[in-house]
Design a protein around this motif. Structure first.
Motif, PDB file in Angstrom:
ATOM      1  N   TYR A 353       0.448  -0.761   0.036  1.00 55.03           N
ATOM      2  CA  TYR A 353       0.281   0.001  -0.293  1.00 55.03           C
ATOM      3  C   TYR A 353       0.796   1.440   0.017  1.00 55.03           C
ATOM      4  CZ  TYR A 353      -2.502   3.706   2.104  1.00 55.03           C
ATOM      5  OH  TYR A 353      -3.146   4.918   2.255  1.00 55.03           O
ATOM      6  N   GLY A 354       2.178   1.360   1.091  1.00 54.19           N
ATOM      7  CA  GLY A 354       2.868   2.689   1.108  1.00 54.19           C
ATOM      8  C   GLY A 354       3.718   2.833  -0.396  1.00 54.19           C
ATOM      9  N   SER A 355       3.610   1.858  -0.991  1.00 56.94           N
ATOM     10  CA  SER A 355       5.209   1.799  -1.905  1.00 56.94           C
ATOM     11  C   SER A 355       3.734   2.049  -3.590  1.00 56.94           C
ATOM     12  CB  SER A 355       5.320   0.421  -2.791  1.00 56.94           C
ATOM     13  OG  SER A 355       6.812   0.235  -1.251  1.00 56.94           O
ATOM     14  N   TYR A 356       2.378   1.270  -3.388  1.00 58.99           N
ATOM     15  CA  TYR A 356       2.441   1.432  -4.978  1.00 58.99           C
ATOM     16  C   TYR A 356       0.927   2.452  -4.999  1.00 58.99           C
ATOM     17  CZ  TYR A 356       5.395  -1.999  -5.366  1.00 58.99           C
ATOM     18  OH  TYR A 356       5.986  -3.383  -5.552  1.00 58.99           O
ATOM     19  N   GLN A 357       0.249   3.147  -4.129  1.00 57.75           N
ATOM     20  CA  GLN A 357      -1.012   3.676  -4.004  1.00 57.75           C
ATOM     21  C   GLN A 357      -0.502   4.761  -4.981  1.00 57.75           C
ATOM     22  OE1 GLN A 357      -1.102   6.424  -0.015  1.00 57.75           O
ATOM     23  NE2 GLN A 357       0.918   5.780   0.206  1.00 57.75           N
ATOM     24  N   ASN A 358       0.459   5.503  -5.406  1.00 61.75           N
ATOM     25  CA  ASN A 358       0.750   6.668  -6.569  1.00 61.75           C
ATOM     26  C   ASN A 358       1.228   5.811  -7.845  1.00 61.75           C
ATOM     27  OD1 ASN A 358      -0.546   8.197  -4.829  1.00 61.75           O
ATOM     28  ND2 ASN A 358       0.928   8.716  -3.988  1.00 61.75           N
ATOM     29  N   GLY A 359       1.199   4.702  -7.538  1.00 63.40           N
ATOM     30  CA  GLY A 359       1.326   4.343  -9.284  1.00 63.40           C
ATOM     31  C   GLY A 359       3.043   3.480  -8.598  1.00 63.40           C
ATOM     32  N   TRP A 360       3.399   2.758 -10.077  1.00 61.00           N
ATOM     33  CA  TRP A 360       4.370   1.444  -9.611  1.00 61.00           C
ATOM     34  C   TRP A 360       5.558   2.995 -10.372  1.00 61.00           C
ATOM     35  CZ3 TRP A 360       8.778   0.904 -14.048  1.00 61.00           C
ATOM     36  CH2 TRP A 360       9.386  -0.192 -12.821  1.00 61.00           C
ATOM     37  N   ASN A 362       5.959   5.841  -9.268  1.00 63.73           N
ATOM     38  CA  ASN A 362       6.336   6.790  -8.683  1.00 63.73           C
ATOM     39  C   ASN A 362       6.991   6.076  -7.811  1.00 63.73           C
ATOM     40  OD1 ASN A 362       6.406   9.661  -6.999  1.00 63.73           O
ATOM     41  ND2 ASN A 362       5.095   7.598  -5.399  1.00 63.73           N
ATOM     42  N   SER A 363       7.197   4.368  -7.456  1.00 60.40           N
ATOM     43  CA  SER A 363       7.092   3.809  -6.414  1.00 60.40           C
ATOM     44  C   SER A 363       8.759   3.846  -6.861  1.00 60.40           C
ATOM     45  CB  SER A 363       7.360   2.456  -6.396  1.00 60.40           C
ATOM     46  OG  SER A 363       7.116   2.156  -7.488  1.00 60.40           O
ATOM     47  N   VAL A 364       9.726   3.930  -8.414  1.00 61.04           N
ATOM     48  CA  VAL A 364      10.747   4.204  -8.359  1.00 61.04           C
ATOM     49  C   VAL A 364      11.664   5.281  -8.736  1.00 61.04           C
ATOM     50  CG1 VAL A 364      12.229   3.018 -10.520  1.00 61.04           C
ATOM     51  CG2 VAL A 364      10.549   1.646  -9.278  1.00 61.04           C
ATOM     52  N   VAL A 365      10.922   6.226  -9.246  1.00 59.26           N
ATOM     53  CA  VAL A 365      11.038   7.271  -9.906  1.00 59.26           C
ATOM     54  C   VAL A 365      10.934   8.158  -8.655  1.00 59.26           C
ATOM     55  CG1 VAL A 365      11.147   8.909 -11.478  1.00 59.26           C
ATOM     56  CG2 VAL A 365      11.317   6.670 -12.251  1.00 59.26           C
ATOM     57  N   GLY A 366       9.596   9.149  -9.145  1.00 66.65           N
ATOM     58  CA  GLY A 366       9.462  10.371  -7.648  1.00 66.65           C
ATOM     59  C   GLY A 366       9.832  10.245  -6.376  1.00 66.65           C
ATOM     60  N   GLN A 367       8.654   8.596  -6.305  1.00 63.00           N
ATOM     61  CA  GLN A 367       9.083   8.415  -4.517  1.00 63.00           C
ATOM     62  C   GLN A 367       7.971   9.768  -3.790  1.00 63.00           C
ATOM     63  OE1 GLN A 367      12.923   7.016  -3.214  1.00 63.00           O
ATOM     64  NE2 GLN A 367      12.397   4.690  -4.268  1.00 63.00           N
ATOM     65  N   LYS A 368       7.591  10.156  -3.833  1.00 56.39           N
ATOM     66  CA  LYS A 368       6.544  11.219  -3.806  1.00 56.39           C
ATOM     67  C   LYS A 368       5.229   9.973  -2.750  1.00 56.39           C
ATOM     68  CE  LYS A 368       3.377  14.757  -3.888  1.00 56.39           C
ATOM     69  NZ  LYS A 368       1.998  15.771  -4.802  1.00 56.39           N
ATOM     70  N   GLY A 369       5.595  10.800  -0.892  1.00 53.54           N
ATOM     71  CA  GLY A 369       4.494   9.345  -0.372  1.00 53.54           C
ATOM     72  C   GLY A 369       4.898   7.929  -0.278  1.00 53.54           C
ATOM     73  N   VAL A 370       5.940   7.878  -1.087  1.00 50.57           N
ATOM     74  CA  VAL A 370       6.302   6.185  -0.633  1.00 50.57           C
ATOM     75  C   VAL A 370       6.556   5.814   0.733  1.00 50.57           C
ATOM     76  CG1 VAL A 370       7.088   4.382  -2.012  1.00 50.57           C
ATOM     77  CG2 VAL A 370       6.334   6.243  -3.032  1.00 50.57           C
ATOM     78  N   VAL A 371       6.613   5.286   1.754  1.00 57.13           N
ATOM     79  CA  VAL A 371       6.576   4.512   3.906  1.00 57.13           C
ATOM     80  C   VAL A 371       6.323   3.003   2.731  1.00 57.13           C
ATOM     81  CG1 VAL A 371       4.926   7.082   3.518  1.00 57.13           C
ATOM     82  CG2 VAL A 371       4.045   4.840   3.900  1.00 57.13           C
ATOM     83  N   ARG A 372       7.285   3.015   3.655  1.00 61.64           N
ATOM     84  CA  ARG A 372       7.550   1.541   4.466  1.00 61.64           C
ATOM     85  C   ARG A 372       7.570   1.112   6.065  1.00 61.64           C
ATOM     86  NH1 ARG A 372      12.298   0.295   6.172  1.00 61.64           N
ATOM     87  NH2 ARG A 372      13.743   1.822   5.195  1.00 61.64           N
ATOM     88  N   THR A 373       6.862   0.553   5.826  1.00 60.57           N
ATOM     89  CA  THR A 373       7.106  -0.573   7.940  1.00 60.57           C
ATOM     90  C   THR A 373       9.108  -0.232   8.105  1.00 60.57           C
ATOM     91  OG1 THR A 373       7.272  -2.673   7.437  1.00 60.57           O
ATOM     92  CG2 THR A 373       4.868  -1.454   8.089  1.00 60.57           C
ATOM     93  N   THR A 374       8.950  -0.094   9.510  1.00 55.41           N
ATOM     94  CA  THR A 374      10.075  -0.643   9.609  1.00 55.41           C
ATOM     95  C   THR A 374      10.152  -1.827  10.050  1.00 55.41           C
ATOM     96  OG1 THR A 374       9.341  -0.005  11.837  1.00 55.41           O
ATOM     97  CG2 THR A 374      10.291   1.523  11.095  1.00 55.41           C
TER      98      THR A 374
END
Length: 611
Positions: A353-360, A362-374
């Motif tokens: 959810y944290g990685s792909y909510q704004n598309g794949w 974005n998860s690789v290039v812009g990474q805007k709002g990309v989060v992950r659990t510790t």
């Protein structure tokens, strides 16, 4: 001109060529090499031996051997008969290869060759299909499907709504609980050589955090010797009080189905034979409302194509004594079952959810709002349910958290709290730094609301793995670190640090109570004197610290006191309190009127005659 035919007056035996058909004579024209090759192939084809036919007995023998090995392999490997299971695909491929080997060894002719061609084609199609489906189900093409798996279960909340406090959380970690259980196992004098602790499972029993540890067999011989009576007990460890209990089962009702039992007594084999098509997760040992033990298997499914998007669609419960199995769909799971979703599935789905909510992309290039659990997590009970806590951090930062999630392991209901602060491992290092001269190691923290502040709470352990102290680290200001030999001392020290650093401290909710002291007891803990006061008509002892309540040293039986009792301790035998006021008993107070009216006795010191 003379003709050769007239040389001797008769026809020449050599004809027109006097050299005849000798080596120097005219040779017949050679055939074309292509024509010769064609004639050679036709000749070989016309003279080809008929293929040997496979006898029916060999075909039957091949089929029997293949079916026998198939059953043995299934009995040992226990794959789910489900096209969503990669294990099933591997099982099918292995058996096609085995079939090809058997036909090559036992069969001849067109039957063997045709069967091998079919098996090769099936394997080839299967490999191509496997990789094609893996590509089609990748996040590159299915990013929004991955993000939606958990999206509807997440609720945004404010930090003020976060309720877990120090009153009902585990103060031990998994390793410490296992050590306590190992010590208790030594009390099973007759069985200690027959059984061992298998694993430990976190559950909630009557609202309390408990670790349950089943016993299991020590090898095949011990299983064979004890299989008729089963495993006689299991062990529970209260994670708050450290109370360890050996729970013995009734005679003749020992645990028969376990993970280290053999043949049909093996737990996984028993469940697989009852549910051959279900994909199973890792089992948990749990207790129902009556304290009866059960094994609980999550039933898994893939939501994205065939092999991706792991989710839980139900559970299977197994009575380890009788072997009775019950399957529940996700909406019908009983409340006493705590572990439906594993922490690994929860964290993986939130990472999607944290990685792909704004598309794949974005998860690789812009990474805007990309989060992950510790990387870590911990268990926190809430009511009769079990939750996990884990931090949430940005992918571009690994030193701080932007918030955390609090997830119910039975329903997957997830609360997200947005709050900036230290990452868990930074907090652990801060706590270890305070006691670095003692070389203590900090456990993975639990995030609690202490004194109105989000606070990491850790246990500090020595090299032997024993808990020696506790630490509290403020999440927002992780330089505020307090330690103490007990959790109460640690909290008191933490409160003082918060006040000295100007942090806002929320007073604990209290209830005023007035009564006459019936009993007073004292104890010195870590250099501080504590007074335990019981009021008339009650059986609860109220705890007063001499450091915070100096007047407590003057209290005695019969005195009337007014206490501010912390409501968080309601229902406990020992409750924390503060002293608001006190009045000495009448027997201990002099009467001022009697003192003023009293006259000196002139005959004092002289003997008085009897009446």
């Amino acid at each position: 001109m003379m003709n050769n035919n007239d040389f001797f007056g008769q026809q020449s035996p050599f004809g027109e060529n006097p050299f005849g058909q000798g080596p120097f004579g005219n040779q017949p024209p050679k055939k074309n090499w292509k024509e010769q090759l064609r004639q050679f192939r036709d000749k070989k084809k016309n003279h080809k031996k008929p293929q040997e036919k496979t006898k029916a007995s060999r075909i039957v023998l091949t089929a029997v051997l293949f079916v026998l090995q198939l059953l043995v392999q299934f009995y040992v490997s226990l794959p789910a008969i489900n096209i969503q299971s990669t294990g099933f695909w591997a099982f099918a491929g292995e058996n096609l290869l085995i079939l090809m080997v058997l036909t090559s060894a036992l069969c001849r002719g067109s039957f063997a060759s045709n069967l091998r061609r079919v098996c090769t084609a099936v394997i080839g199609v299967g490999v191509v299909a496997f990789f094609a489906l893996a590509l089609l189900s990748s996040p590159i093409l299915q990013s929004h499907q991955y993000a939606s798996l958990m999206q509807d279960s997440i609720e945004q909340k404010q930090i003020e709504e976060y309720t877990p406090t120090i009153d009902n959380v585990p103060l031990l970690d998994k390793d410490s609980a296992s050590r306590l259980a190992n010590r208790a196992l030594g009390n099973l004098v007759d069985e200690v050589s027959q059984f061992e602790l298998y694993d430990t499972y976190q559950v909630t029993v009557a609202g309390a955090p408990v670790r349950v540890q089943p016993l299991d067999y020590v090898g095949f011989v011990k299983w064979f010797m004890n299989r008729s009576t089963g495993i006689p007990a299991y062990i529970t460890v209260d994670m708050k009080t450290q109370n360890t209990k050996i729970v013995r089962l009734e005679d003749g009702k020992g645990i028969k189905y376990s993970q280290q039992a053999y043949f049909n007594d093996n737990l996984l084999r028993h469940v697989r034979f009852n549910y051959p098509c279900d994909m199973l997760g890792d089992p948990h040992f749990e207790l129902d409302e009556s304290g009866n033990p059960y094994w609980v298997y999550p039933v898994l499914e893939h939501k994205i194509m065939l092999f991706s998007g792991t989710d839980v669609k139900g559970v299977i419960t197994v009575d380890p004594v009788t072997g009775e199995c019950t399957r529940y769909e996700r909406g019908d799971i009983p409340d006493w079952i705590d572990n439906v979703y594993s922490p690994q599935i929860i964290m993986q789905q939130y990472d999607w959810y944290g990685s792909y909510q704004n598309g794949w992309i974005n998860s690789v290039v812009g990474q805007k709002g990309v989060v992950r659990t510790t990387e870590g997590y911990n268990y926190i009970p809430k009511g009769n349910d079990l939750y996990i806590y884990t931090g949430v951090t940005s992918v571009v930062s690994d030193e701080s958290n932007i918030g955390f999630i609090f997830t119910n392991l039975r329903t997957r209901e997830t609360e997200f709290y947005e709050i900036a602060g230290a990452e868990e491992f930074s907090a652990m290092e801060s706590a270890e730094g305070v006691v670095q001269h003692l070389n203590y190691d900090a456990t993975f923290p639990i995030l609690l609301m202490i004194e109105g502040q989000p606070t990491y709470t850790v246990a500090l352990k020595d090299n032997a793995g024993l808990v020696k102290q506790y630490g509290m680290v403020n999440m927002a200001q992780y330089q505020i670190v307090a330690t103490g030999s007990t959790i109460k001392d640690c909290q008191a020290n933490y409160r003082k640090l918060l006040e000295s650093n100007g942090a806002e401290v929320t007073q604990s909710a209290t209830e005023e109570m007035t009564g006459v002291i019936d009993d007073v007891r004292t104890a010195v803990i870590s250099g501080t004197t504590y007074y335990y006061i019981r009021l008339q008509g009650g059986d609860v002892y109220y705890i007063l610290s001499a450091a915070d309540n100096e007047q407590a040293v003057l209290l005695g039986t019969g005195d009337t006191v007014t206490l501010n009792v912390e409501t968080a301790d309601e229902g406990k035998q020992l409750q924390k309190a503060g002293l608001k006021g006190a009045t000495a008993s009448e027997a201990a107070q002099p009467d001022p009127e009697e003192e003023s009216s009293a006259e000196p006795d002139e005959t004092a010191g002289e003997a008085q005659p009897e009446a």
